[in-house]
Design a protein around this motif. Structure first.
Motif, mmCIF file in Angstrom:
data_model
loop_
_atom_site.group_PDB
_atom_site.id
_atom_site.type_symbol
_atom_site.label_atom_id
_atom_site.label_comp_id
_atom_site.label_asym_id
_atom_site.label_seq_id
_atom_site.Cartn_x
_atom_site.Cartn_y
_atom_site.Cartn_z
ATOM 1 N N ARG A 94 0.912 -1.315 0.103
ATOM 2 C CA ARG A 94 0.010 -0.061 -0.017
ATOM 3 C C ARG A 94 0.789 1.387 -0.021
ATOM 4 O O ARG A 94 0.556 2.110 -0.578
ATOM 5 C CB ARG A 94 -0.998 -0.039 1.233
ATOM 6 C CG ARG A 94 -1.959 0.995 1.248
ATOM 7 C CD ARG A 94 -2.788 1.140 2.626
ATOM 8 N NE ARG A 94 -2.131 1.273 3.797
ATOM 9 C CZ ARG A 94 -1.519 2.395 4.204
ATOM 10 N NH1 ARG A 94 -1.746 3.552 3.537
ATOM 11 N NH2 ARG A 94 -0.748 2.437 5.399
ATOM 12 N N ILE A 95 1.893 1.280 0.890
ATOM 13 C CA ILE A 95 2.834 2.585 0.984
ATOM 14 C C ILE A 95 3.666 2.530 -0.206
ATOM 15 O O ILE A 95 3.864 3.606 -0.777
ATOM 16 C CB ILE A 95 3.368 2.459 2.291
ATOM 17 C CG1 ILE A 95 2.468 2.687 3.282
ATOM 18 C CG2 ILE A 95 4.622 3.547 2.277
ATOM 19 C CD1 ILE A 95 2.973 2.160 4.858
ATOM 20 N N VAL A 96 4.178 1.612 -0.508
ATOM 21 C CA VAL A 96 5.445 1.716 -1.397
ATOM 22 C C VAL A 96 5.119 1.065 -2.864
ATOM 23 O O VAL A 96 5.551 1.436 -3.947
ATOM 24 C CB VAL A 96 6.856 0.791 -0.923
ATOM 25 C CG1 VAL A 96 7.877 0.823 -1.886
ATOM 26 C CG2 VAL A 96 7.142 1.261 0.539
ATOM 27 N N GLY A 97 4.229 0.146 -2.745
ATOM 28 C CA GLY A 97 3.922 -0.536 -4.010
ATOM 29 C C GLY A 97 4.736 -1.931 -4.536
ATOM 30 O O GLY A 97 5.584 -2.007 -3.962
ATOM 31 N N ARG A 98 4.164 -2.355 -5.697
ATOM 32 C CA ARG A 98 5.206 -3.362 -6.013
ATOM 33 C C ARG A 98 6.137 -2.934 -7.348
ATOM 34 O O ARG A 98 5.681 -1.953 -8.069
ATOM 35 C CB ARG A 98 4.431 -4.554 -6.626
ATOM 36 C CG ARG A 98 3.675 -5.077 -5.268
ATOM 37 C CD ARG A 98 2.822 -6.332 -5.823
ATOM 38 N NE ARG A 98 3.801 -7.459 -6.717
ATOM 39 C CZ ARG A 98 4.222 -8.441 -6.278
ATOM 40 N NH1 ARG A 98 4.258 -8.699 -4.717
ATOM 41 N NH2 ARG A 98 4.963 -9.281 -6.929
ATOM 42 N N GLY A 99 7.308 -3.404 -7.328
ATOM 43 C CA GLY A 99 7.889 -2.848 -8.500
ATOM 44 C C GLY A 99 7.400 -3.381 -9.710
ATOM 45 O O GLY A 99 6.703 -4.352 -9.770
ATOM 46 N N GLU A 100 7.877 -2.594 -10.921
ATOM 47 C CA GLU A 100 7.556 -3.063 -12.248
ATOM 48 C C GLU A 100 8.626 -4.247 -12.919
ATOM 49 O O GLU A 100 9.453 -4.286 -12.482
ATOM 50 C CB GLU A 100 7.339 -1.888 -13.350
ATOM 51 C CG GLU A 100 6.473 -0.801 -12.732
ATOM 52 C CD GLU A 100 4.952 -1.270 -12.680
ATOM 53 O OE1 GLU A 100 4.748 -2.242 -13.780
ATOM 54 O OE2 GLU A 100 4.253 -0.836 -11.845
ATOM 55 N N PRO A 101 7.951 -5.052 -13.650
ATOM 56 C CA PRO A 101 8.774 -5.950 -14.123
ATOM 57 C C PRO A 101 9.994 -5.328 -15.146
ATOM 58 O O PRO A 101 9.853 -4.055 -15.389
ATOM 59 C CB PRO A 101 8.064 -6.705 -15.273
ATOM 60 C CG PRO A 101 6.736 -6.643 -14.701
ATOM 61 C CD PRO A 101 6.570 -5.139 -14.200
ATOM 62 N N GLY A 102 10.991 -5.815 -15.121
ATOM 63 C CA GLY A 102 12.185 -5.363 -15.872
ATOM 64 C C GLY A 102 11.949 -4.663 -17.351
ATOM 65 O O GLY A 102 10.937 -5.272 -17.862
ATOM 66 N N LEU A 103 12.749 -3.604 -17.656
ATOM 67 C CA LEU A 103 12.441 -3.175 -19.131
ATOM 68 C C LEU A 103 12.947 -4.302 -19.976
ATOM 69 O O LEU A 103 14.061 -4.852 -19.803
ATOM 70 C CB LEU A 103 13.459 -2.160 -19.270
ATOM 71 C CG LEU A 103 12.720 -0.912 -18.295
ATOM 72 C CD1 LEU A 103 13.880 0.331 -18.524
ATOM 73 C CD2 LEU A 103 11.308 -0.353 -18.825
ATOM 74 N N ASP A 104 12.060 -4.613 -20.866
ATOM 75 C CA ASP A 104 12.289 -5.567 -22.192
ATOM 76 C C ASP A 104 13.083 -4.685 -23.230
ATOM 77 O O ASP A 104 12.746 -3.975 -24.022
ATOM 78 C CB ASP A 104 11.130 -6.341 -22.426
ATOM 79 C CG ASP A 104 11.608 -7.338 -23.531
ATOM 80 O OD1 ASP A 104 12.390 -7.241 -24.168
ATOM 81 O OD2 ASP A 104 10.813 -8.033 -23.456
ATOM 82 N N ALA A 105 14.683 -5.125 -23.092
ATOM 83 C CA ALA A 105 15.334 -4.385 -24.210
ATOM 84 C C ALA A 105 14.760 -4.537 -25.814
ATOM 85 O O ALA A 105 14.760 -3.709 -26.594
ATOM 86 C CB ALA A 105 16.736 -4.900 -24.324
ATOM 87 N N ASP A 106 14.313 -5.821 -25.970
ATOM 88 C CA ASP A 106 13.844 -6.144 -27.282
ATOM 89 C C ASP A 106 12.511 -5.299 -27.685
ATOM 90 O O ASP A 106 12.215 -4.697 -28.752
ATOM 91 C CB ASP A 106 13.736 -7.622 -27.504
ATOM 92 C CG ASP A 106 14.849 -8.661 -27.536
ATOM 93 O OD1 ASP A 106 15.801 -8.037 -27.849
ATOM 94 O OD2 ASP A 106 14.700 -9.647 -26.946
ATOM 95 N N ALA A 107 11.466 -5.148 -26.504
ATOM 96 C CA ALA A 107 10.440 -4.624 -26.891
ATOM 97 C C ALA A 107 10.778 -2.993 -27.099
ATOM 98 O O ALA A 107 10.111 -2.409 -27.539
ATOM 99 C CB ALA A 107 9.379 -4.674 -25.598
ATOM 100 N N LEU A 108 11.736 -2.315 -26.382
ATOM 101 C CA LEU A 108 12.025 -1.046 -26.663
ATOM 102 C C LEU A 108 12.741 -0.691 -27.928
ATOM 103 O O LEU A 108 12.445 0.272 -28.829
ATOM 104 C CB LEU A 108 12.925 -0.659 -25.331
ATOM 105 C CG LEU A 108 12.293 -0.588 -23.954
ATOM 106 C CD1 LEU A 108 13.664 -0.250 -22.772
ATOM 107 C CD2 LEU A 108 11.257 0.482 -24.081
ATOM 108 N N ALA A 109 13.320 -1.950 -28.278
ATOM 109 C CA ALA A 109 14.114 -1.746 -29.674
ATOM 110 C C ALA A 109 12.954 -1.312 -30.764
ATOM 111 O O ALA A 109 13.136 -0.961 -31.725
ATOM 112 C CB ALA A 109 15.068 -2.919 -29.843
ATOM 113 N N THR A 110 11.994 -2.224 -30.608
ATOM 114 C CA THR A 110 10.950 -2.123 -31.613
ATOM 115 C C THR A 110 10.246 -0.646 -31.696
ATOM 116 O O THR A 110 9.886 -0.504 -32.797
ATOM 117 C CB THR A 110 9.851 -3.033 -31.354
ATOM 118 O OG1 THR A 110 9.179 -2.917 -30.158
ATOM 119 C CG2 THR A 110 10.073 -4.569 -31.329
#
Length: 183
Positions: free
Chosen positions: A65-81
């Motif tokens: 509630r206070i901090v939240g959950r982290g996001e999954p790691g950045l996907d380099a292949d998805a960003l490359a598209t």
């Protein structure tokens, strides 16, 4: 300082890293140390907290509630598209701000390089306060109970705020630890 930690206190620190990973946090904070203290129901610190209604599931809910959950790691292949070269971005940031610039501040992302998660400044402070608690008690070791007292003393940390919500104070913890030792 870690050489003064009992085996149980060391387990708490290792487990804190596991809790941080489970929440996909790229840092170890006071909240992770608190969660780790609660892992072993036979641990004195966990028993003292359970008497105040502070349990692992409740604390985890408060952390989310206070901090939240982290996001999954950045996907380099998805960003490359999208035309974004993650390695080039990282290289440019480090060229401008220095090596490791992206790793200096805690983030909500897990460690993508497989390295160790850093302790937040508040977690470091809580660990230092646990040393002070041990010294004040005349102990030449740092046990899980000292870690709990260090977390309680850092009232501005996430763990301190969570504990305060249940009325957990240093005086209450000290009294409960004395009662538990006498039982």
């Amino acid at each position: 300082m870690f050489e003064r930690f009992t085996e149980d206190a060391r387990k708490v620190v290792v487990a804190a890293d596991g809790h941080a990973g489970g929440l996909r946090h790229g840092w170890i904070g006071t909240e992770h140390l608190l969660l780790a203290l609660l892992d072993d129901h036979e641990r004195r610190a966990a028993r003292v907290l359970a008497d105040r209604g502070v349990t692992g599931p409740w604390v985890r809910g408060e952390v989310e509630r206070i901090v939240g959950r982290g996001e999954p790691g950045l996907d380099a292949d998805a960003l490359a598209t999208l035309g974004i070269d993650l390695d080039a971005v990282r290289e440019r940031v480090e060229r401008t701000f220095g090596p490791g610039a992206l790793a200096r501040r805690p983030s909500r992302r897990p460690c993508s390089d497989g390295g160790r998660r850093p302790f937040t400044p508040r977690a470091k402070k809580a660990l230092e306060l646990s040393l002070r608690e041990a010294v004040a008690a005349g102990d030449n070791f740092i046990a899980a109970e000292h870690l709990l007292l260090g977390l309680v003393r850092d009232a501005d940390g996430v763990a301190g705020r969570i504990l305060a919500e249940r009325g957990v104070t240093r005086a209450a913890v000290v009294a409960a630890l004395h009662r538990d030792a006498a039982a």
